[in-house]
Design a protein around this motif. Structure first.
Motif, mmCIF file in Angstrom:
data_model
loop_
_atom_site.group_PDB
_atom_site.id
_atom_site.type_symbol
_atom_site.label_atom_id
_atom_site.label_comp_id
_atom_site.label_asym_id
_atom_site.label_seq_id
_atom_site.Cartn_x
_atom_site.Cartn_y
_atom_site.Cartn_z
ATOM 1 N N LYS A 91 0.842 -1.188 0.000
ATOM 2 C CA LYS A 91 0.000 0.000 0.000
ATOM 3 C C LYS A 91 0.878 1.239 0.000
ATOM 4 N N THR A 92 0.644 2.099 -1.005
ATOM 5 C CA THR A 92 1.283 3.412 -1.031
ATOM 6 C C THR A 92 0.193 4.442 -0.723
ATOM 7 N N ASP A 93 0.538 5.712 -0.831
ATOM 8 C CA ASP A 93 -0.469 6.749 -0.598
ATOM 9 C C ASP A 93 -1.590 6.689 -1.626
ATOM 10 N N ILE A 137 10.625 -3.382 -11.175
ATOM 11 C CA ILE A 137 10.573 -2.094 -11.865
ATOM 12 C C ILE A 137 9.154 -1.739 -12.292
ATOM 13 N N ALA A 138 8.264 -2.752 -12.391
ATOM 14 C CA ALA A 138 6.868 -2.479 -12.720
ATOM 15 C C ALA A 138 6.246 -1.531 -11.704
ATOM 16 N N MET A 139 6.573 -1.711 -10.426
ATOM 17 C CA MET A 139 6.042 -0.833 -9.386
ATOM 18 C C MET A 139 6.530 0.601 -9.580
ATOM 19 N N VAL A 145 7.057 4.600 -7.361
ATOM 20 C CA VAL A 145 7.822 4.356 -6.134
ATOM 21 C C VAL A 145 9.311 4.332 -6.451
ATOM 22 N N LYS A 146 10.123 4.632 -5.441
ATOM 23 C CA LYS A 146 11.570 4.667 -5.657
ATOM 24 C C LYS A 146 12.288 4.168 -4.414
ATOM 25 N N GLY A 148 14.139 3.962 -1.137
ATOM 26 C CA GLY A 148 14.072 4.843 0.020
ATOM 27 C C GLY A 148 12.659 5.178 0.456
ATOM 28 N N ASP A 149 11.674 4.924 -0.421
ATOM 29 C CA ASP A 149 10.277 5.198 -0.063
ATOM 30 C C ASP A 149 9.813 4.245 1.035
ATOM 31 N N SER A 150 8.979 4.747 1.923
ATOM 32 C CA SER A 150 8.344 3.923 2.948
ATOM 33 C C SER A 150 6.944 3.555 2.468
ATOM 34 N N ILE A 151 6.613 2.262 2.490
ATOM 35 C CA ILE A 151 5.303 1.778 2.079
ATOM 36 C C ILE A 151 4.815 0.780 3.128
#
Length: 271
Positions: A91-93, A137-139, A145-146, A148-151
Motif C-alpha cells: 500500500k502506497t499513498d 521495476i513495474a512498481m 515508487v523509488k 528509500g520510499d516507505s510503504i
C-alpha cells in the motif's frame, strides 16, 4: 488496441497474472509498458510460468526447526532455502496492490533477476536488520515508487511499514512480487518460514520423489513448482467458468421475470 487484443486472448487465470491491466485507461506512456508486459506473458511457452521454474520444487508443511543442510544433502539437490512464499498487499499513498511474497534473500541467487539498482545495494538491503523490501521495476513505472520510499506491507493480516531497498526486473508474476528476508518476516511480522524452495541439479521429478521418500515420516508436502502453478491456474479457470455460468443463469432469470411483466403491463395499458 494491440494490448487489448493480447489481453482478450489470455485465459481467465492468465488475465489475473497481468497485474498491470488497470493502466489500460491511463496515459500512453503506461500503455507502452503494458504492451511489453503482455507480449512477455503471451509468448512464453508456459503462459507466464517462466522457464527457470522447471528445475524447482516446493516443500511445504515443514517444521520451522528443519535443518536446511539436511535438505541440501539429498541426491539431485543443487540448492535450497527456507522461506515464506505467500500472498500479501503493498500500500502506497495512492494504491493498494496484491503481491506475492518471496520471503528469502536467497531467491536472488536462485532466480535470474536483472538488477536495476546495483546488485551490491540490493543484497546489502535485503541482508540488513532494517525492514527493507525489493520490488520490481513495474512498481516504479506504474506507481512512481523509488528506493528509500516507505510503504505498507501486509502479510497474513499483519501490516507493517517497510522501506524499498532496491529495484529488480523479472517476468515473475508480471513483476507482481516483493523480496524480503525470512529474518525480517520473523522479527518484524512474527511469521516463520513455512516452505523450502529446492533447485534440482537433474531430473526434477526424480529429485521430488527422492525428497518425498527421505522425509516421508515428517509428512512434508513435496511438489514441483510448475505443477503447483498449473493447479492454481486450473482452479482459477474453474472458478471463473462457474462465475460465468452463474452470470448467465442470473441474466436468464432476470429476462424471464421482466419480459412477461413488461408484456402484462403493455396489455393492461392497451385495455
Amino acid at each position: 488496441n494491440y494490448a487489448n487484443n493480447l489481453y482478450n486472448e489470455l485465459s481467465n487465470s492468465e488475465k489475473l497474472l497481468v497485474t498491470n491491466i488497470e493502466v489500460l485507461n491511463n496515459a500512453n506512456n503506461t500503455i507502452n509498458y503494458l504492451e511489453n508486459d503482455l507480449i512477455i506473458l503471451y509468448t512464453n511457452d508456459t503462459h507466464g510460468y517462466i522457464d527457470n521454474f522447471k528445475n524447482m520444487i516446493f516443500i511445504s508443511n515443514i517444521q520451522a526447526s528443519q535443518d536446511i543442510d539436511e535438505i541440501k544433502e539429498q541426491d539431485l539437490v543443487k540448492g535450497a532455502t527456507k522461506m515464506v512464499w505467500d500472498k500479501g498487499t503493498l500500500k502506497t499513498d495512492d494504491v493498494q496492490k496484491n503481491i506475492n511474497i518471496l520471503g528469502s534473500k536467497d531467491v536472488l541467487d536462485m532466480l535470474d533477476f536483472k538488477y536495476i539498482s546495483s546488485e551490491n545495494d540490493v543484497k546489502a538491503a535485503v541482508s540488513s536488520a532494517q525492514p527493507y523490501v525489493i520490488v520490481d521495476i513495474a512498481m516504479q513505472k506504474l506507481y512512481g515508487v523509488k528506493v528509500g520510499d516507505s510503504i505498507k506491507l501486509t502479510v497474513q493480516g499483519i501490516e507493517k511499514d517497510v522501506i524499498i531497498g532496491g529495484i529488480l526486473q523479472h517476468e515473475l508474476f508480471s513483476g507482481n512480487y516483493v523480496i524480503i528476508s525470512s529474518e525480517i518476516l520473523e522479527s518484524v511480522f512474527g511469521i516463520k518460514a513455512d516452505t523450502i524452495l529446492v533447485v534440482s541439479s537433474g531430473d526434477t521429478s526424480q529429485c521430488a520423489n527422492n525428497l518425498r521418500t527421505a522425509f516421508s515420516k515428517d509428512n512434508y508436502f513435496v511438489v514441483e513448482v510448475l505443477e503447483a502453478f498449473k493447479w492454481e491456474r486450473s482452479s482459477m479457470d474453474a472458478v471463473f467458468s462457474m462465475i460465468g455460468t452463474i452470470a448467465i443463469v442470473v441474466a436468464l432469470f432476470i429476462f424471464v421475470v421482466t419480459v412477461p411483466s413488461s408484456l402484462i403491463g403493455r396489455s393492461s395499458a392497451s385495455k
